[in-house]
Design a protein around this motif. Structure first.
Motif, mmCIF file in Angstrom:
data_model
loop_
_atom_site.group_PDB
_atom_site.id
_atom_site.type_symbol
_atom_site.label_atom_id
_atom_site.label_comp_id
_atom_site.label_asym_id
_atom_site.label_seq_id
_atom_site.Cartn_x
_atom_site.Cartn_y
_atom_site.Cartn_z
ATOM 1 N N GLY A 1 0.204 5.147 -2.312
ATOM 2 C CA GLY A 1 1.361 5.991 -2.010
ATOM 3 C C GLY A 1 0.895 7.333 -1.466
ATOM 4 N N ARG A 2 1.591 7.804 -0.422
ATOM 5 C CA ARG A 2 1.167 9.055 0.214
ATOM 6 C C ARG A 2 2.171 10.157 -0.024
ATOM 7 N N GLY A 3 1.649 11.374 -0.269
ATOM 8 C CA GLY A 3 2.514 12.530 -0.450
ATOM 9 C C GLY A 3 2.342 13.492 0.711
ATOM 10 N N ARG A 4 2.972 14.666 0.595
ATOM 11 C CA ARG A 4 2.810 15.692 1.627
ATOM 12 C C ARG A 4 1.388 16.216 1.596
ATOM 13 N N MET A 5 0.979 16.842 2.673
ATOM 14 C CA MET A 5 -0.330 17.474 2.817
ATOM 15 C C MET A 5 -1.460 16.511 2.420
ATOM 16 N N LYS B 1 9.838 20.939 -13.582
ATOM 17 C CA LYS B 1 8.857 19.892 -13.276
ATOM 18 C C LYS B 1 9.391 18.996 -12.160
ATOM 19 N N LYS B 2 8.439 18.448 -11.394
ATOM 20 C CA LYS B 2 8.859 17.686 -10.202
ATOM 21 C C LYS B 2 9.265 16.258 -10.578
ATOM 22 N N VAL B 3 10.443 15.858 -10.102
ATOM 23 C CA VAL B 3 10.941 14.514 -10.410
ATOM 24 C C VAL B 3 11.027 13.673 -9.134
ATOM 25 N N GLN C 1 5.862 -1.200 -6.581
ATOM 26 C CA GLN C 1 4.601 -0.498 -6.823
ATOM 27 C C GLN C 1 3.916 -0.194 -5.495
ATOM 28 N N GLN C 2 3.266 0.969 -5.403
ATOM 29 C CA GLN C 2 2.451 1.279 -4.224
ATOM 30 C C GLN C 2 1.015 1.502 -4.683
ATOM 31 N N THR C 3 0.078 0.917 -3.937
ATOM 32 C CA THR C 3 -1.324 1.108 -4.328
ATOM 33 C C THR C 3 -1.944 2.293 -3.594
ATOM 34 N N THR D 1 0.866 -1.182 0.000
ATOM 35 C CA THR D 1 0.000 0.000 0.000
ATOM 36 C C THR D 1 0.903 1.233 0.000
ATOM 37 N N SER D 2 1.759 1.308 1.038
ATOM 38 C CA SER D 2 2.704 2.422 1.131
ATOM 39 C C SER D 2 3.939 1.941 1.900
ATOM 40 N N THR D 3 5.109 2.234 1.374
ATOM 41 C CA THR D 3 6.343 1.819 2.071
ATOM 42 C C THR D 3 6.444 2.543 3.417
ATOM 43 N N GLN D 4 5.821 3.732 3.533
ATOM 44 C CA GLN D 4 5.858 4.473 4.800
ATOM 45 C C GLN D 4 5.177 3.660 5.901
HETATM 46 C C1 BTN Z 1 5.536 14.696 -1.783
HETATM 47 O O1 BTN Z 1 4.338 14.931 -1.636
HETATM 48 O O2 BTN Z 1 6.236 15.417 -2.493
HETATM 49 C C2 BTN Z 1 6.182 13.538 -1.070
HETATM 50 C C3 BTN Z 1 5.996 12.235 -1.809
HETATM 51 C C4 BTN Z 1 6.623 11.051 -1.093
HETATM 52 C C5 BTN Z 1 6.324 9.746 -1.788
HETATM 53 C C6 BTN Z 1 7.085 8.603 -1.197
HETATM 54 S S1 BTN Z 1 7.069 7.160 -2.206
HETATM 55 C C7 BTN Z 1 7.760 6.221 -0.931
HETATM 56 C C8 BTN Z 1 7.088 6.660 0.349
HETATM 57 N N1 BTN Z 1 5.843 5.939 0.535
HETATM 58 C C9 BTN Z 1 4.787 6.736 0.468
HETATM 59 O O3 BTN Z 1 3.598 6.371 0.582
HETATM 60 N N2 BTN Z 1 5.179 8.010 0.256
HETATM 61 C C10 BTN Z 1 6.620 8.109 0.171
#
Ligand code: BTN
Length: 325
Positions: A121-125, A188-190, A117-119, A93-96
């Protein structure tokens, strides 16, 4: 091919570091006949390895398939601590999430969680992070620094520097850092970085640093809403890159900066971060959850906060925001 022999063969090539290995040497090292060596080489070719064979010299690996696994990351890893324990899974789901539970179980510092692969994946905010299979690096690193809780954001900036240095070492690209932790190429964001903390008021138990790196996506691989704002190393260079090698290089760079940080503090890291930052000395708009601040970014402070001087000459400290340049 038996997994044990395959690992031994790949290890022998990894130790040879791009030099030729004779069939005789390989057969002695991995303990099988020359004919068996030839069969194993053919198996590797079928798996996508480009192997060069030269009479009298033997074999060498010219290009590996872009595959990540425990083995691919482990073989050739030059760190002392980072990535010495690897939890690799094809899909999570998420490595975090996994890293958090491993950290709670007390795993050693430097443990990493990597998924193809993450199903979820979480980002900021609380945003989602698009993490399809076979293309990116979705990795969480667990560290346990003995530092004051309020200084942990410095580790996010340190990670951004480590990743920029690794991309610069392996590719011709020159990425920039957009505060706080977006790595950008041509606007662009990488790369995105998400740092999460397990701590009490006065003690850090663990810091989990999640990194999402777009490596081998083509533009059409991104959903439409991301195509104008996201990029990948492949898009920017026109060629694909070995994710395992990039992970190894990031871990080595991170380890060295982390040890500098623990011995000399944030100052040397801050200088490096500033040398890559595009958000400094520019007029920008910071959109925070509490409102918008406009002004000139004059620097970062030791909390990793962005300092913005407004037109009223007031200095605002920004801890979390989206930045518009
Ligand atoms: C952002 O919003 O810019 C941060 C993104 C972070 C993504 C990574 S991918 C590996 C780890 N697992 C997650 O669910 N999120 C972070």
């Amino acid at each position: 091919m038996q997994t044990g022999l395959r690992t031994k063969l790949l290890k022998a090539f990894s130790t040879a570091d791009g030099e030729f290995l004779s069939g005789q040497k390989i057969s002695e090292t991995i303990g099988c006949s020359r004919t068996a060596v030839w069969k194993h080489i053919e198996e590797l070719r079928k798996e996508g390895y480009e192997l060069e064979a030269v009479r009298r010299l033997g074999y060498r690996i010219k290009k590996k398939p872009d595959k990540i696994s425990n083995n691919e990351i482990h073989l050739g890893l030059k760190t002392q601590m980072m990535g010495r324990t690897i939890h690799f899974e094809e899909t999570v789901t998420s490595t975090q999430k996994i890293a958090q539970s491993l950290a709670n179980d007390g795993v050693q510092e430097g443990t990493i969680v990597v998924a193809d692969q993450q199903t979820n994946g979480r980002g900021r905010m609380s945003r989602a992070w698009y993490s399809p299979s076979g293309t990116g690096i979705w990795m969480s690193m667990i560290i346990r620094p003995n530092i004051p809780v309020n200084t942990t954001p410095q580790l996010t900036l340190l990670t951004a520097v480590a990743i920029v240095q690794a991309i610069e070492e392996l590719t011709p690209l020159k990425p920039d850092i957009k505060w706080p932790n977006d790595i950008m190429i041509n606007g662009k964001k990488v790369v995105g970085i998400l740092t999460e903390l397990q701590a009490e008021a006065d003690q850090v138990h663990s810091v989990i640093i999640g990194t999402g790196i777009n490596v081998n996506q083509k533009i059409e691989d991104f959903p439409e809403d991301l195509q104008n704002i996201a990029t990948s190393i492949l898009i920017e260079t026109g060629t694909s890159w070995e994710r395992a090698q990039l992970i190894q290089t990031i871990l080595l760079r991170f380890e060295s900066l982390y040890s500098l940080f623990l011995s000399k503090g944030f100052k040397p890291i801050k200088l490096l971060w500033e040398s890559y930052a595009i958000s400094l000395n520019k007029v920008l708009i910071a959109r925070t959850l509490k409102g918008t601040v406009e002004g000139i970014a004059i620097g970062i402070d030791d909390d990793g906060a962005l300092l913005i001087e407004t037109c009223e000459k007031k200095i605002e400290k920004i801890y979390s925001a989206d930045i518009e340049l």
